[in-house]
Design a protein around this motif. Structure first.
Motif, PDB file in Angstrom:
ATOM      1  N   GLN A 144     -88.355  -7.208 -25.455  1.00 48.85           N
ATOM      2  CA  GLN A 144     -88.983  -5.874 -24.892  1.00 48.85           C
ATOM      3  C   GLN A 144     -89.294  -5.035 -25.693  1.00 48.85           C
ATOM      4  O   GLN A 144     -89.431  -5.176 -26.990  1.00 48.85           O
ATOM      5  N   LEU A 145     -89.968  -3.971 -25.498  1.00 51.23           N
ATOM      6  CA  LEU A 145     -90.524  -3.069 -26.290  1.00 51.23           C
ATOM      7  C   LEU A 145     -89.860  -1.613 -26.230  1.00 51.23           C
ATOM      8  O   LEU A 145     -89.253  -1.179 -25.303  1.00 51.23           O
ATOM      9  N   SER A 146     -89.823  -1.193 -27.545  1.00 49.96           N
ATOM     10  CA  SER A 146     -89.411   0.171 -27.935  1.00 49.96           C
ATOM     11  C   SER A 146     -90.377   0.990 -27.368  1.00 49.96           C
ATOM     12  O   SER A 146     -91.338   0.931 -27.020  1.00 49.96           O
ATOM     13  N   LYS A 147     -89.838   2.391 -27.641  1.00 51.47           N
ATOM     14  CA  LYS A 147     -90.951   3.258 -27.012  1.00 51.47           C
ATOM     15  C   LYS A 147     -92.146   3.368 -28.071  1.00 51.47           C
ATOM     16  O   LYS A 147     -93.145   3.921 -27.410  1.00 51.47           O
ATOM     17  N   ASP A 148     -92.000   3.184 -29.276  1.00 49.58           N
ATOM     18  CA  ASP A 148     -92.983   3.062 -30.035  1.00 49.58           C
ATOM     19  C   ASP A 148     -93.738   1.709 -30.188  1.00 49.58           C
ATOM     20  O   ASP A 148     -94.278   1.233 -31.066  1.00 49.58           O
ATOM     21  N   ASN A 149     -93.512   0.859 -29.339  1.00 50.01           N
ATOM     22  CA  ASN A 149     -94.024  -0.447 -29.101  1.00 50.01           C
ATOM     23  C   ASN A 149     -93.825  -1.497 -30.217  1.00 50.01           C
ATOM     24  O   ASN A 149     -94.598  -2.387 -30.814  1.00 50.01           O
ATOM     25  N   HIS A 150     -92.571  -1.531 -30.449  1.00 40.31           N
ATOM     26  CA  HIS A 150     -91.935  -2.622 -31.388  1.00 40.31           C
ATOM     27  C   HIS A 150     -91.241  -3.409 -30.729  1.00 40.31           C
ATOM     28  O   HIS A 150     -90.514  -3.144 -29.719  1.00 40.31           O
ATOM     29  N   LEU A 151     -91.396  -4.723 -30.778  1.00 46.88           N
ATOM     30  CA  LEU A 151     -90.748  -5.898 -30.340  1.00 46.88           C
ATOM     31  C   LEU A 151     -89.236  -5.687 -30.572  1.00 46.88           C
ATOM     32  O   LEU A 151     -88.782  -6.047 -31.578  1.00 46.88           O
ATOM     33  N   VAL A 152     -88.423  -5.627 -29.525  1.00 42.00           N
ATOM     34  CA  VAL A 152     -86.966  -5.362 -29.839  1.00 42.00           C
ATOM     35  C   VAL A 152     -86.284  -6.879 -29.211  1.00 42.00           C
ATOM     36  O   VAL A 152     -86.421  -7.071 -27.954  1.00 42.00           O
ATOM     37  N   VAL A 153     -85.198  -7.213 -29.652  1.00 42.88           N
ATOM     38  CA  VAL A 153     -84.723  -8.499 -29.240  1.00 42.88           C
ATOM     39  C   VAL A 153     -83.301  -8.102 -28.604  1.00 42.88           C
ATOM     40  O   VAL A 153     -82.398  -7.730 -29.192  1.00 42.88           O
ATOM     41  N   CYS A 154     -83.610  -8.232 -27.173  1.00 40.54           N
ATOM     42  CA  CYS A 154     -82.284  -7.892 -26.331  1.00 40.54           C
ATOM     43  C   CYS A 154     -82.563  -8.263 -24.952  1.00 40.54           C
ATOM     44  O   CYS A 154     -83.668  -8.375 -24.457  1.00 40.54           O
ATOM     45  N   HIS A 155     -81.484  -8.720 -24.475  1.00 34.70           N
ATOM     46  CA  HIS A 155     -81.760  -9.254 -22.826  1.00 34.70           C
ATOM     47  C   HIS A 155     -81.631  -8.083 -22.067  1.00 34.70           C
ATOM     48  O   HIS A 155     -82.492  -7.642 -21.136  1.00 34.70           O
ATOM     49  N   ASP A 156     -80.516  -7.257 -22.143  1.00 30.81           N
ATOM     50  CA  ASP A 156     -80.519  -5.916 -21.123  1.00 30.81           C
ATOM     51  C   ASP A 156     -81.545  -4.828 -21.480  1.00 30.81           C
ATOM     52  O   ASP A 156     -82.027  -4.877 -22.496  1.00 30.81           O
ATOM     53  N   HIS A 157     -81.791  -4.245 -20.361  1.00 31.38           N
ATOM     54  CA  HIS A 157     -82.763  -3.178 -20.452  1.00 31.38           C
ATOM     55  C   HIS A 157     -82.074  -1.653 -20.942  1.00 31.38           C
ATOM     56  O   HIS A 157     -82.621  -0.802 -21.257  1.00 31.38           O
ATOM     57  N   LYS A 158     -80.670  -1.782 -20.880  1.00 30.55           N
ATOM     58  CA  LYS A 158     -79.786  -0.688 -21.247  1.00 30.55           C
ATOM     59  C   LYS A 158     -79.043  -1.091 -22.431  1.00 30.55           C
ATOM     60  O   LYS A 158     -78.461  -2.285 -22.626  1.00 30.55           O
ATOM     61  N   PHE A 159     -78.359   0.059 -23.085  1.00 34.15           N
ATOM     62  CA  PHE A 159     -77.404  -0.370 -24.166  1.00 34.15           C
ATOM     63  C   PHE A 159     -76.079  -0.347 -23.710  1.00 34.15           C
ATOM     64  O   PHE A 159     -74.958  -0.660 -24.420  1.00 34.15           O
ATOM     65  N   SER A 160     -75.607   0.167 -22.358  1.00 33.77           N
ATOM     66  CA  SER A 160     -74.449   0.331 -21.878  1.00 33.77           C
ATOM     67  C   SER A 160     -73.400  -0.796 -22.173  1.00 33.77           C
ATOM     68  O   SER A 160     -72.082  -0.649 -22.228  1.00 33.77           O
ATOM     69  N   ARG A 161     -73.784  -1.981 -21.953  1.00 33.25           N
ATOM     70  CA  ARG A 161     -72.952  -3.360 -22.204  1.00 33.25           C
ATOM     71  C   ARG A 161     -72.400  -3.253 -23.591  1.00 33.25           C
ATOM     72  O   ARG A 161     -71.450  -3.893 -23.998  1.00 33.25           O
ATOM     73  N   PHE A 162     -73.112  -2.905 -24.338  1.00 38.38           N
ATOM     74  CA  PHE A 162     -72.965  -2.794 -25.881  1.00 38.38           C
ATOM     75  C   PHE A 162     -72.297  -1.584 -26.598  1.00 38.38           C
ATOM     76  O   PHE A 162     -71.755  -1.378 -27.525  1.00 38.38           O
TER      77      PHE A 162
END
Length: 238
Positions: A38-56
């Motif tokens: 998915q994308l960070s605020k500044d359009n970098h490709l971030v490797v993560c399943h969840d859209h939130k950080f809360s599980r981690f």
């Protein structure tokens, strides 16, 4: 030949979708990796399943898209797994590509639901081109519009069509979608022999997710699946 994917790396041994998890899967000898982007605020490709950080990391509010890559690299997501991984952060796709051998098949899933990332398809393909990883690659998504956009940019990319719920005759849907689908990736709970046969008769490979029980894996092999996505090293290294 059966081809199994290490789902988000070796996530039973290290925090999922992180460099340690991918490195462990590679050391095990897996032939294929699955990861989510998915994308960070500044359009970098971030490797993560969840859209939130809360599980981690329960102390971090908001969505991944709300943070820059610099901010994301300050967020500890490893300590929730264990003290050994304190300080581990979400990787960028570029970081993952650098550790992947060229003969390792990558399944990159575009996480475009419920957040829709405008332009992620072009950013993804540009990054893969820069790292010479447009081959030995499958791009998948539950967002079939995203797959269409990938195909419009580069019609040579292998596309995997993800299905969570049961739908009537997904092979017919794939046939009439206008997409050059190479594989169907169904939720394993409803996959039976008829499902596999119909998909294969229509020219599609079948890779169910997420298969962690060896008995169920062997049953699916008897049905004729081409491989599975699994969290279990005993399965994904076969």
């Amino acid at each position: 030949m059966t081809l199994n994917f290490a789902h988000r790396g070796s996530l039973t041994e290290a925090p999922e979708n992180t460099l340690p998890a991918f490195k462990k899967a590679i050391r095990h000898g897996t032939k294929a990796l699955e990861l989510d982007v998915q994308l960070s605020k500044d359009n970098h490709l971030v490797v993560c399943h969840d859209h939130k950080f809360s599980r981690f990391n329960k102390d971090v509010e908001g969505l991944i898209k709300d943070y820059s890559i610099e901010e994301i690299k300050q967020i500890d997501i490893g300590s929730a797994f264990g003290d050994e991984y304190i300080g581990v952060t979400l990787p960028t796709l570029e970081e993952v590509l650098k550790i992947c051998p060229p003969d390792l098949l990558l399944n990159i899933e575009i996480k475009n639901i419920p957040v829709i990332y405008d332009g992620i398809e072009q950013i993804l393909l540009d990054t893969l081109h820069e790292h010479d990883r447009l081959k030995n690659l499958v791009i998948s998504s539950f967002d079939h519009v995203a797959l269409k956009k990938v195909q419009e940019i580069n019609s040579n990319i292998q596309l995997g069509m993800l299905f969570y719920y049961r739908i009537l005759n997904p092979w017919d849907y794939a046939n009439t979608s206008g997409l050059n689908i190479s594989s169907i990736h169904p939720n394993q709970v409803y996959v039976d022999q008829t499902f596999v046969q119909e998909c294969k008769q229509n020219g599609y490979s079948v890779y169910p997710f997420t298969v962690n029980n060896v008995g169920r894996y062997e049953e699916l092999l008897e049905y004729g699946v081409d491989g599975v996505f699994s969290n279990e090293p005993e399965i994904f290294i076969r």
